[in-house]
Design a protein around this motif. Sequence first.
Motif, PDB file in Angstrom:
ATOM      1  N   THR A  62       0.858  -1.190   0.000  1.00  0.00           N
ATOM      2  CA  THR A  62       0.000   0.000   0.000  1.00  0.00           C
ATOM      3  C   THR A  62       0.886   1.229   0.000  1.00  0.00           C
ATOM      4  O   THR A  62       1.893   1.267   0.723  1.00  0.00           O
ATOM      5  N   MET A  63       0.544   2.228  -0.822  1.00  0.00           N
ATOM      6  CA  MET A  63       1.346   3.460  -0.824  1.00  0.00           C
ATOM      7  C   MET A  63       0.475   4.672  -1.135  1.00  0.00           C
ATOM      8  O   MET A  63      -0.631   4.532  -1.653  1.00  0.00           O
ATOM      9  N   TYR A  64       0.995   5.864  -0.796  1.00  0.00           N
ATOM     10  CA  TYR A  64       0.337   7.111  -1.187  1.00  0.00           C
ATOM     11  C   TYR A  64       1.385   8.074  -1.730  1.00  0.00           C
ATOM     12  O   TYR A  64       2.534   7.699  -1.849  1.00  0.00           O
ATOM     13  N   GLU A  65       0.989   9.275  -2.033  1.00  0.00           N
ATOM     14  CA  GLU A  65       1.747  10.332  -2.736  1.00  0.00           C
ATOM     15  C   GLU A  65       1.623  10.115  -4.254  1.00  0.00           C
ATOM     16  O   GLU A  65       2.181   9.161  -4.825  1.00  0.00           O
ATOM     17  N   SER A  66       0.916  11.068  -4.886  1.00  0.00           N
ATOM     18  CA  SER A  66       0.557  10.887  -6.300  1.00  0.00           C
ATOM     19  C   SER A  66       1.753  10.674  -7.240  1.00  0.00           C
ATOM     20  O   SER A  66       1.717   9.783  -8.099  1.00  0.00           O
ATOM     21  N   VAL A  67       2.820  11.474  -7.077  1.00  0.00           N
ATOM     22  CA  VAL A  67       3.930  11.346  -8.020  1.00  0.00           C
ATOM     23  C   VAL A  67       4.697  10.042  -7.769  1.00  0.00           C
ATOM     24  O   VAL A  67       5.124   9.355  -8.702  1.00  0.00           O
ATOM     25  N   ALA A  68       4.816   9.653  -6.492  1.00  0.00           N
ATOM     26  CA  ALA A  68       5.480   8.383  -6.167  1.00  0.00           C
ATOM     27  C   ALA A  68       4.673   7.212  -6.757  1.00  0.00           C
ATOM     28  O   ALA A  68       5.253   6.255  -7.292  1.00  0.00           O
ATOM     29  N   ILE A  69       3.358   7.311  -6.694  1.00  0.00           N
ATOM     30  CA  ILE A  69       2.518   6.234  -7.263  1.00  0.00           C
ATOM     31  C   ILE A  69       2.717   6.165  -8.780  1.00  0.00           C
ATOM     32  O   ILE A  69       2.831   5.085  -9.360  1.00  0.00           O
ATOM     33  N   MET A  70       2.798   7.332  -9.405  1.00  0.00           N
ATOM     34  CA  MET A  70       3.060   7.349 -10.858  1.00  0.00           C
ATOM     35  C   MET A  70       4.373   6.621 -11.153  1.00  0.00           C
ATOM     36  O   MET A  70       4.452   5.780 -12.049  1.00  0.00           O
ATOM     37  N   GLN A  71       5.415   6.958 -10.378  1.00  0.00           N
ATOM     38  CA  GLN A  71       6.728   6.348 -10.622  1.00  0.00           C
ATOM     39  C   GLN A  71       6.678   4.841 -10.384  1.00  0.00           C
ATOM     40  O   GLN A  71       7.277   4.057 -11.117  1.00  0.00           O
ATOM     41  N   TYR A  72       5.933   4.428  -9.349  1.00  0.00           N
ATOM     42  CA  TYR A  72       5.803   2.994  -9.046  1.00  0.00           C
ATOM     43  C   TYR A  72       5.158   2.259 -10.224  1.00  0.00           C
ATOM     44  O   TYR A  72       5.670   1.238 -10.693  1.00  0.00           O
ATOM     45  N   ILE A  73       4.043   2.779 -10.692  1.00  0.00           N
ATOM     46  CA  ILE A  73       3.308   2.096 -11.776  1.00  0.00           C
ATOM     47  C   ILE A  73       4.180   2.028 -13.037  1.00  0.00           C
ATOM     48  O   ILE A  73       4.318   0.973 -13.668  1.00  0.00           O
ATOM     49  N   MET A  74       4.814   3.160 -13.373  1.00  0.00           N
ATOM     50  CA  MET A  74       5.630   3.176 -14.597  1.00  0.00           C
ATOM     51  C   MET A  74       6.843   2.263 -14.466  1.00  0.00           C
ATOM     52  O   MET A  74       7.196   1.535 -15.385  1.00  0.00           O
ATOM     53  N   GLY A  75       7.484   2.305 -13.279  1.00  0.00           N
ATOM     54  CA  GLY A  75       8.683   1.499 -13.068  1.00  0.00           C
ATOM     55  C   GLY A  75       8.385   0.010 -13.122  1.00  0.00           C
ATOM     56  O   GLY A  75       9.155  -0.787 -13.653  1.00  0.00           O
ATOM     57  N   LYS A  76       7.232  -0.373 -12.574  1.00  0.00           N
ATOM     58  CA  LYS A  76       6.935  -1.804 -12.470  1.00  0.00           C
ATOM     59  C   LYS A  76       6.213  -2.348 -13.707  1.00  0.00           C
ATOM     60  O   LYS A  76       6.436  -3.491 -14.108  1.00  0.00           O
ATOM     61  N   TYR A  77       5.342  -1.524 -14.288  1.00  0.00           N
ATOM     62  CA  TYR A  77       4.489  -2.053 -15.369  1.00  0.00           C
ATOM     63  C   TYR A  77       4.557  -1.233 -16.663  1.00  0.00           C
ATOM     64  O   TYR A  77       3.829  -1.526 -17.610  1.00  0.00           O
ATOM     65  N   GLY A  78       5.391  -0.195 -16.692  1.00  0.00           N
ATOM     66  CA  GLY A  78       5.313   0.757 -17.807  1.00  0.00           C
ATOM     67  C   GLY A  78       6.127   0.402 -19.040  1.00  0.00           C
ATOM     68  O   GLY A  78       5.968   1.023 -20.080  1.00  0.00           O
ATOM     69  N   HIS A  79       7.021  -0.589 -18.940  1.00  0.00           N
ATOM     70  CA  HIS A  79       7.870  -0.982 -20.086  1.00  0.00           C
ATOM     71  C   HIS A  79       8.502   0.233 -20.770  1.00  0.00           C
ATOM     72  O   HIS A  79       8.574   0.290 -21.999  1.00  0.00           O
ATOM     73  N   GLY A  80       8.905   1.206 -19.984  1.00  0.00           N
ATOM     74  CA  GLY A  80       9.621   2.363 -20.554  1.00  0.00           C
ATOM     75  C   GLY A  80       8.718   3.424 -21.164  1.00  0.00           C
ATOM     76  O   GLY A  80       9.217   4.430 -21.680  1.00  0.00           O
ATOM     77  N   HIS A  81       7.403   3.226 -21.119  1.00  0.00           N
ATOM     78  CA  HIS A  81       6.536   4.263 -21.680  1.00  0.00           C
ATOM     79  C   HIS A  81       6.401   5.439 -20.710  1.00  0.00           C
ATOM     80  O   HIS A  81       6.513   5.285 -19.506  1.00  0.00           O
ATOM     81  N   LEU A  82       6.152   6.581 -21.223  1.00  0.00           N
ATOM     82  CA  LEU A  82       5.863   7.832 -20.479  1.00  0.00           C
ATOM     83  C   LEU A  82       7.073   8.424 -19.766  1.00  0.00           C
ATOM     84  O   LEU A  82       6.942   9.417 -19.061  1.00  0.00           O
ATOM     85  N   SER A  83       8.249   7.796 -19.886  1.00  0.00           N
ATOM     86  CA  SER A  83       9.443   8.406 -19.287  1.00  0.00           C
ATOM     87  C   SER A  83      10.649   8.098 -20.176  1.00  0.00           C
ATOM     88  O   SER A  83      10.728   7.009 -20.755  1.00  0.00           O
ATOM     89  N   PRO A  84      11.598   9.074 -20.282  1.00  0.00           N
ATOM     90  CA  PRO A  84      12.784   8.809 -21.102  1.00  0.00           C
ATOM     91  C   PRO A  84      13.717   7.811 -20.417  1.00  0.00           C
ATOM     92  O   PRO A  84      13.630   7.617 -19.198  1.00  0.00           O
ATOM     93  N   LYS A  85      14.602   7.221 -21.186  1.00  0.00           N
ATOM     94  CA  LYS A  85      15.578   6.280 -20.601  1.00  0.00           C
ATOM     95  C   LYS A  85      16.515   7.028 -19.641  1.00  0.00           C
ATOM     96  O   LYS A  85      16.797   8.214 -19.837  1.00  0.00           O
TER      97      LYS A  85
END
Length: 204
Positions: A62-85
């Motif tokens: 369980t986590m909170y903080e909107s930007v941290a949640i964004m980073q978590y989702i992208m890092g774990k499931y994003g396959h490099g989308h929405l952020s540069p290498k």
Amino acid sequence: MTMKLYHISSSRSVRPLWVLEELGLDYDLETLDLKFGSSGGENYKKIHPYNKVPALTDGDMTMYESVAIMQYIMGKYGHGHLSPKTDSLEYGPYLQWLHFGESSLAPNIVTLMYQLYLFKEEQRSEDIKSHAKREISKYLKMLEDYLGDKDYILESGFSAADISVGYSLLLLRLAQAKDLMTPRLDKYWKTITDRPSWEKISKL
Ligand SMILES: N[C@@H](CCC(=O)N[C@@H](CS)C(=O)NCC(=O)O)C(=O)O
């Protein structure tokens, strides 16, 4: 197990919701009514001890903080989308603008909202209101200068930095402080919300 996002319409949970939609991921959404200090009631306290949104659960995590949640989702499931290498020249500026949305813009906009209408009149201060307005204008100018004539914050295209900053522009609209928006940022707002993902989440 499917991720679950706790959401209040037009609140900071819009940020992770936008990421989930852009990435086309499966998720459950629980929508709460906004009640300052007690949204979601006693049950939701088990998820967020101070009843704020957003919160995300993913299995036992369980986590909170909107930007941290964004980073978590992208890092774990994003396959490099929405952020540069990470080895790209855009990575540093990307992180800077990703955090700018919540760390620099949002607190001043929230302060202004309290000074304009959330506090009772006798609690308001002209000095605090004008300070918040000056800070917001300064930060918006920084954003305008960086955008130049680009469509998005990064040369390479739409990224999570646009989502983070874009949500704060929504907050500014909600703050009834349209006088602070500029034609350039209005144009940017139209560009980033002219997407199927926005069409969907703006109704949630
Ligand atoms: N920095 C946090 C801020 C969270 C926050 O303040 N959420 C607001 C909605 S935008 C909230 O839950 N307000 C109701 C309350 O404080 O009780 C984040 O980005 O997630």
